[in-house]
Design a protein around this motif. Structure first.
Motif, PDB file in Angstrom:
ATOM      1  N   PRO A 213     114.805 -45.865  25.618  1.00  0.00           N
ATOM      2  CA  PRO A 213     115.759 -46.988  25.620  1.00  0.00           C
ATOM      3  C   PRO A 213     115.165 -48.286  26.141  1.00  0.00           C
ATOM      4  CG  PRO A 213     116.257 -45.430  27.389  1.00  0.00           C
ATOM      5  CD  PRO A 213     115.211 -44.783  26.538  1.00  0.00           C
ATOM      6  N   ASP A 214     114.072 -48.220  26.902  1.00  0.00           N
ATOM      7  CA  ASP A 214     113.471 -49.440  27.454  1.00  0.00           C
ATOM      8  C   ASP A 214     112.516 -50.116  26.479  1.00  0.00           C
ATOM      9  OD1 ASP A 214     111.825 -47.156  27.739  1.00  0.00           O
ATOM     10  OD2 ASP A 214     110.576 -48.175  29.220  1.00  0.00           O
ATOM     11  N   VAL A 215     112.226 -49.481  25.358  1.00  0.00           N
ATOM     12  CA  VAL A 215     111.260 -50.007  24.396  1.00  0.00           C
ATOM     13  C   VAL A 215     111.987 -50.523  23.154  1.00  0.00           C
ATOM     14  CG1 VAL A 215     109.325 -49.429  22.872  1.00  0.00           C
ATOM     15  CG2 VAL A 215     109.404 -48.502  25.191  1.00  0.00           C
ATOM     16  N   VAL A 216     111.617 -51.726  22.723  1.00  0.00           N
ATOM     17  CA  VAL A 216     112.041 -52.219  21.414  1.00  0.00           C
ATOM     18  C   VAL A 216     111.004 -51.711  20.422  1.00  0.00           C
ATOM     19  CG1 VAL A 216     112.428 -54.226  19.956  1.00  0.00           C
ATOM     20  CG2 VAL A 216     113.167 -54.271  22.348  1.00  0.00           C
ATOM     21  N   SER A 217     111.405 -50.763  19.605  1.00  0.00           N
ATOM     22  CA  SER A 217     110.459 -50.178  18.661  1.00  0.00           C
ATOM     23  C   SER A 217     110.580 -50.859  17.304  1.00  0.00           C
ATOM     24  CB  SER A 217     110.686 -48.676  18.501  1.00  0.00           C
ATOM     25  OG  SER A 217     109.759 -48.157  17.559  1.00  0.00           O
ATOM     26  N   LEU A 218     109.516 -51.543  16.939  1.00  0.00           N
ATOM     27  CA  LEU A 218     109.364 -52.106  15.602  1.00  0.00           C
ATOM     28  C   LEU A 218     108.357 -51.273  14.821  1.00  0.00           C
ATOM     29  CD1 LEU A 218     109.065 -55.864  16.684  1.00  0.00           C
ATOM     30  CD2 LEU A 218     111.141 -54.581  16.155  1.00  0.00           C
ATOM     31  N   ALA A 219     108.163 -50.048  15.276  1.00  0.00           N
ATOM     32  CA  ALA A 219     107.087 -49.210  14.748  1.00  0.00           C
ATOM     33  C   ALA A 219     107.561 -48.274  13.642  1.00  0.00           C
ATOM     34  CB  ALA A 219     106.448 -48.401  15.884  1.00  0.00           C
ATOM     35  N   GLY A 220     108.556 -47.473  13.893  1.00  0.00           N
ATOM     36  CA  GLY A 220     108.924 -46.429  12.952  1.00  0.00           C
ATOM     37  C   GLY A 220     109.506 -46.986  11.666  1.00  0.00           C
TER      38      GLY A 220
END
Length: 410
Positions: A32-39
């Motif tokens: 929840p602490d990470v903004v994931s623009l990866a997957g």
């Protein structure tokens, strides 16, 4: 004591790397602490939960215990027929159920094609950069790769086409670049493939996600229009899925190809999983026959177009000093290329994690791992305000990276 045999050395090396890059990105996306623009993940809040539940109820009423059994390796006959009819309508020539193999997502189709067509050391001619999932699927086969030049003017392209076991192409909103390949280039590639006598694997998972106008005919459609009569017998092996138009958890995909190859792929599938889930195939059939899938796609497209625009606007403000990109006309990704040779996106990734943001560095889309000057950024998973926050964190990560370079201004 008898010693167990060891795996093949190259395969053992692949296994010994621990978690795959894909596993790492999936794990990061759950924090929840990470903004994931990866997957490369769809937006879960628009999954049609109620419609799927209703479709499941109708499917169980219609089929009973039949869809709770092991099924035919090729898949639920009624869904195979529905997919065949879809492609008959789209291409203007007949495809039958014998031309369709249902798979556990399009990813299984990639795996089966590799198992069926490629032996160690053989050549795959692939567009570049290349989808990470395809590289993962074929890595155990230990192939060689050469780069497909869509202009077909690069030295050695004709020779590579003749040597390749197949050509791998993602012409619609390619993963990772988001590129929409022009129709004249598609036709020219098909000319070359037919002349060379090799297979052409068309991976088309992003077809529903058309933001700025229609994608135009597929490679399969181009070939079908050239050969409109008789049983389909062509070089094109087409992969599709419902993961982007409905929900990835259904794990319903398909291969469309000539009947003899479908039979061979089915044998390979038998040794992989016996059969895909008949329950989810029956749910998919209900959602196709009721026209729900077609009605749901515009909602997905509107949501993703807004998110694409939000990401690109924020990136123009905060990242354009260091990166350049084209706004993709569809799909799920923006491919950002570094303007400055000091930006190594493998190194940038470490700083991004320190800022609690994730992207996919370009090296994972290169079979050699040498491409380190770009990054893939996903916009479909997060709402606009989260995408803007992710871009702000990426800006801080870039400044941290450049601050480490002597004489470089951040």
């Amino acid at each position: 004591m008898t010693q167990s045999p060891s795996p093949r050395p190259a395969f053992a090396s692949w296994l010994s790397t621990g978690n795959s890059i894909t596993q790492q990105f999936m794990a990061i996306g759950g924090r929840p602490d990470v903004v994931s623009l990866a997957g490369g993940l769809p937006a879960s809040e628009i999954y049609p939960v109620e419609a799927i539940a209703a479709a499941q109820e109708r499917a169980l009423t219609r089929w009973g215990t039949q869809i709770l059994e092991y099924g035919a390796i090729e898949g639920l006959p009624a869904l195979r027929a529905a997919i065949a009819e879809r492609f008959s309508a789209a291409t203007g020539r007949r495809f039958g159920p014998e031309n369709v193999l249902l798979t556990t997502g399009a990813m299984q189709g990639l795996d089966l094609v590799g198992k069926t067509l490629v032996d160690p050391g053989e050549l795959i001619l692939s567009q570049f950069p290349t989808y990470l999932g395809a590289l993962d699927a074929w890595r155990p086969r230990m192939p060689r790769y050469e780069r497909l030049d869509w202009s077909l003017e690069a030295p050695g392209q004709d020779a590579a086409l003749r040597q390749a076991k197949f050509v791998y192409a993602v012409p619609n909103y390619s993963n990772p670049t988001g590129v929409l390949v022009p129709q004249d280039q598609r036709a020219a590639l098909l000319d070359k493939v037919e002349a060379a006598g090799t297979w052409l694997l068309e991976d088309d998972p992003y077809l529903p996600l058309q933001f700025d106008g229609p994608a135009g005919p597929s490679l399969l459609a181009h070939h079908a229009q050239r050969h409109p009569n008789g049983a389909y017998a062509g070089p094109v092996i087409y992969l599709g899925t419902l993961s982007k138009s409905l929900a990835p958890g259904l794990r319903v995909g398909w291969v469309v190809a000539e009947a003899s190859l479908i039979a061979t792929l089915a044998l390979a599938k038998q040794s992989t999983d016996i059969a895909s889930s008949l329950l989810t195939q029956a749910i998919a059939l209900e959602m196709i026959e009721s026209n729900f899938e077609a009605q749901h796609i515009p909602k997905i497209v509107a949501t993703y177009r807004e998110r694409r625009d939000a990401l690109c606007a924020a990136a123009t403000t905060h990242l354009s000093d260091w990166f350049e990109w084209e706004v993709p006309p569809g799909g799920m990704f923006v491919w950002m290329r570094a303007k400055d040779e000091a930006i190594d996106t493998d190194a940038l990734y470490t700083h991004a994690l320190a800022e609690n943001v994730a992207f996919v560095p370009s090296s994972v889309f290169d079979p050699s791992g040498a491409l380190k000057s770009a990054m893939r950024v996903n916009f479909t998973r997060s709402p606009p305000e989260v995408l803007v926050e992710g871009v702000l964190r990426l800006e801080r990560a870039v400044r941290r990276l450049l601050a480490e370079r002597p004489g470089r201004a951040a």
